[in-house]
Each structure stands twice: as C-alpha cells, then as structure tokens.
Enzyme design. Structure first.
Site, PDB file in Angstrom:
ATOM      1  N   PHE A  59       0.964  -1.205   0.099  1.00 35.63           N
ATOM      2  CA  PHE A  59       0.072   0.057   0.087  1.00 35.63           C
ATOM      3  C   PHE A  59       0.964   1.119  -0.054  1.00 35.63           C
ATOM      4  O   PHE A  59       0.349   2.239   0.053  1.00 35.63           O
ATOM      5  CB  PHE A  59      -0.938  -0.065   1.182  1.00 35.63           C
ATOM      6  CG  PHE A  59      -2.215  -0.972   1.041  1.00 35.63           C
ATOM      7  CD1 PHE A  59      -2.396  -1.612  -0.064  1.00 35.63           C
ATOM      8  CD2 PHE A  59      -2.896  -1.300   2.102  1.00 35.63           C
ATOM      9  CE1 PHE A  59      -3.264  -2.520  -0.544  1.00 35.63           C
ATOM     10  CE2 PHE A  59      -3.822  -2.295   2.036  1.00 35.63           C
ATOM     11  CZ  PHE A  59      -4.382  -2.958   0.781  1.00 35.63           C
ATOM     12  N   LYS A  60       2.118   1.142   0.128  1.00 35.01           N
ATOM     13  CA  LYS A  60       3.043   2.196  -0.051  1.00 35.01           C
ATOM     14  C   LYS A  60       2.635   3.350   0.823  1.00 35.01           C
ATOM     15  O   LYS A  60       2.215   4.368   0.363  1.00 35.01           O
ATOM     16  CB  LYS A  60       3.190   2.722  -1.480  1.00 35.01           C
ATOM     17  CG  LYS A  60       3.961   1.617  -2.505  1.00 35.01           C
ATOM     18  CD  LYS A  60       4.376   2.254  -3.784  1.00 35.01           C
ATOM     19  CE  LYS A  60       5.003   1.290  -4.787  1.00 35.01           C
ATOM     20  NZ  LYS A  60       4.264   0.109  -5.138  1.00 35.01           N
ATOM     21  N   ASP A  63       1.561   8.539   5.295  1.00 34.43           N
ATOM     22  CA  ASP A  63       0.693   9.515   6.045  1.00 34.43           C
ATOM     23  C   ASP A  63       1.228   9.977   7.231  1.00 34.43           C
ATOM     24  O   ASP A  63       2.370   9.483   7.617  1.00 34.43           O
ATOM     25  CB  ASP A  63      -0.523   9.041   5.864  1.00 34.43           C
ATOM     26  CG  ASP A  63      -1.674   9.963   5.813  1.00 34.43           C
ATOM     27  OD1 ASP A  63      -1.801  11.009   6.488  1.00 34.43           O
ATOM     28  OD2 ASP A  63      -2.651   9.891   5.398  1.00 34.43           O
ATOM     29  N   ILE A  64       0.631  10.574   8.147  1.00 34.05           N
ATOM     30  CA  ILE A  64       0.786  10.843   9.467  1.00 34.05           C
ATOM     31  C   ILE A  64       0.898   9.533  10.208  1.00 34.05           C
ATOM     32  O   ILE A  64       0.299   8.629   9.984  1.00 34.05           O
ATOM     33  CB  ILE A  64       0.230  12.143  10.089  1.00 34.05           C
ATOM     34  CG1 ILE A  64      -1.202  11.575  10.388  1.00 34.05           C
ATOM     35  CG2 ILE A  64       0.125  13.049   9.427  1.00 34.05           C
ATOM     36  CD1 ILE A  64      -2.142  12.352  11.142  1.00 34.05           C
ATOM     37  N   PRO A  65       1.905   9.682  11.568  1.00 31.84           N
ATOM     38  CA  PRO A  65       2.035   8.275  12.000  1.00 31.84           C
ATOM     39  C   PRO A  65       0.498   7.733  12.485  1.00 31.84           C
ATOM     40  O   PRO A  65       0.496   6.419  12.257  1.00 31.84           O
ATOM     41  CB  PRO A  65       2.773   8.644  13.404  1.00 31.84           C
ATOM     42  CG  PRO A  65       3.513   9.800  12.983  1.00 31.84           C
ATOM     43  CD  PRO A  65       2.463  10.559  11.908  1.00 31.84           C
ATOM     44  N   THR A  67      -2.366   7.976  11.041  1.00 34.20           N
ATOM     45  CA  THR A  67      -3.055   7.220   9.994  1.00 34.20           C
ATOM     46  C   THR A  67      -2.444   5.946   9.475  1.00 34.20           C
ATOM     47  O   THR A  67      -2.950   4.858   9.162  1.00 34.20           O
ATOM     48  CB  THR A  67      -3.419   8.217   8.969  1.00 34.20           C
ATOM     49  OG1 THR A  67      -3.775   9.429   9.337  1.00 34.20           O
ATOM     50  CG2 THR A  67      -4.019   7.619   7.659  1.00 34.20           C
ATOM     51  N   GLY A 191       5.199  -9.314 -11.674  1.00 33.88           N
ATOM     52  CA  GLY A 191       3.791  -9.309 -12.040  1.00 33.88           C
ATOM     53  C   GLY A 191       3.552  -9.709 -13.412  1.00 33.88           C
ATOM     54  O   GLY A 191       2.950 -10.964 -13.418  1.00 33.88           O
TER      55      GLY A 191
END
Ligand code: C5P
Length: 212
Positions: A59-60, A63-65, A67, A191
């Site tokens: 999911f790469k 965000d902030i910690p 989240t 893939g």
C-alpha cells in the site's frame, strides 16, 4: 539465491484466486496492492490465504503516524503478514508502520528506490540512500529496490547490510532479468510476466528457477 514474489495486480476475486491457485508451490509470497484490493475489498486476503502463501500488502503507506497505524491495523487484521511503506513522510511515520508490523508479528518493507523511469526524478540517488538509512534505523525488515537498476540496488545493499532483506521489482514486464539482480537481493517481484501469461504456473516456475 532469491525468493519469488508474485505481484498480483489483477482485478476481481475470480482472477486473483485463479492465478494464485495456479502459482501455488511456485511462489514464496504474494504481493497485493490497490488494483486488487480496490476491486475486491480486503476480504480477498482471506480468500488468498487458503493457498497458504504469505501475503504482503503493497500500500506504499505515506501519511501521518496515526493514519499509518490505522492502515496497518486493517492490513494485519485482515491476515496480511507484511506491509510495504514509503519513508519520505519522515521517521515517525515510518516508525508507526514498523511498530505496527512487529506488534502483529509481521514484517515491514520500505520503498527506497522505484523501478520505473520516473523514479529518477526523485526516488533515487541521495534520497534513496537516505531512506535506506532511515529504514535501517527504524528497525524495518527490509527495503524495496529496483531490478531495473541493479547498480543502485548494490549501493543500497551496502547501506543496509546483510541483516535486512531486499525485495526487487522490475523483472519481466519492466525489462529486468532475474540474473541482473539476484546476487544483491532476497526476493524478486514479478507481476505481469506471470499473471498475463497463458500459463502462469509455468511462467512462475521459470522465474523461480532463474532466481535460484
Ligand atoms: O507487472 P510488474 O512485474 O511490472 O509489477 C511490478 C510490481 O512491483 C507492481 O505491483 C508495482 O507496483 C511494484 N513496484 C515496482 N517498483 C517499485 C515498488 C513496487 O514496480 N519500486
């Protein structure tokens, strides 16, 4: 000798289960990401887990910690055994993913350098090397580094040492060969060259043998 990870970027449950089932016994882990999960929901993890293959959520995360922690709770709660995160949001965001993974008995891999041509705009050079250092300092289990630029992956290997793993995408559709990179990495990620093949099992088998 490198493992083989299948990047299962197909859409829909039936196609995912078909390809995963065909590749059982030939791949060491399945990497899922937005194309599959947005088309099926996270419940696909339970469907795929029936094959007994570890599932890593690409999911790469970026965000902030808080989240990042919430995302990881969902990923590991669904049955994934690993998460792939970005590092460029900073040490605290990265730590949130590493800690959540380890709290759930899972692993956290950090994108340091990407495999496509546009990676050269930002996700390379000093930025990538700095993120490899961040991944090591955070106690991550490994990094993602490109098979398409093995010389860069070799530099990142020198930074993280041998106690962390490297998984390497870019083999197959993006032009790299297993032989280009296998001596630097612990796993190659493939893939389209597998899931778009008329015979995914044979394609996976061939990549597995060539990665050894
Ligand atoms: O189809 P293909 O073999 O090119 O798939 C490569 C997979 O690896 C995709 O899921 C892509 O999102 C992922 N990936 C990548 N380069 C990175 C990190 C992840 O190609 N640096």
């Amino acid at each position: 000798m490198a493992d083989l990870l299948l990047a299962l970027d197909v859409k829909g449950k039936s196609e995912a289960v078909r390809v995963a089932g065909a590749c059982t016994g030939e791949v060491d882990a399945i990497k899922i990401g937005y194309p599959l999960v947005l088309s099926t929901g996270l419940g696909i993890v339970k469907d795929l887990a029936k094959a007994g293959i570890p599932i890593i959520a690409d999911f790469k995360v970026a965000d902030i910690p808080n989240t990042n922690s919430l995302i990881c709770e969902e990923v590991f709660g669904a049955g994934c055994s690993g998460i792939i995160t970005h590092a460029f949001c900073g040490h605290d965001s990265l730590a949130a993913c590493v800690d959540a993974a380890h709290d759930h008995g899972g692993v956290c891999f950090v994108v340091c350098e990407m495999s496509h041509p546009g990676a050269l705009d930002f996700l390379t050079g000093e930025n990538a090397e700095r993120m490899a250092g961040m991944a090591k300092a955070a106690g991550a289990d490994g990094i993602i580094a490109p098979a398409t630029r093995p010389e860069r992956t070799a530099i990142l290997r020198d930074i993280i040492g041998t106690s962390m793993k490297i998984y390497s995408p870019g083999v197959g559709a993006q032009g790299a060969q297993p032989e280009d990179v296998k001596k630097y990495v612990d796993g190659i990620i493939v893939g389209r060259a597998i899931y778009e093949s008329a015979d995914p099992k044979s394609a996976a088998h061939e990549f597995r043998v060539r990665a050894r």
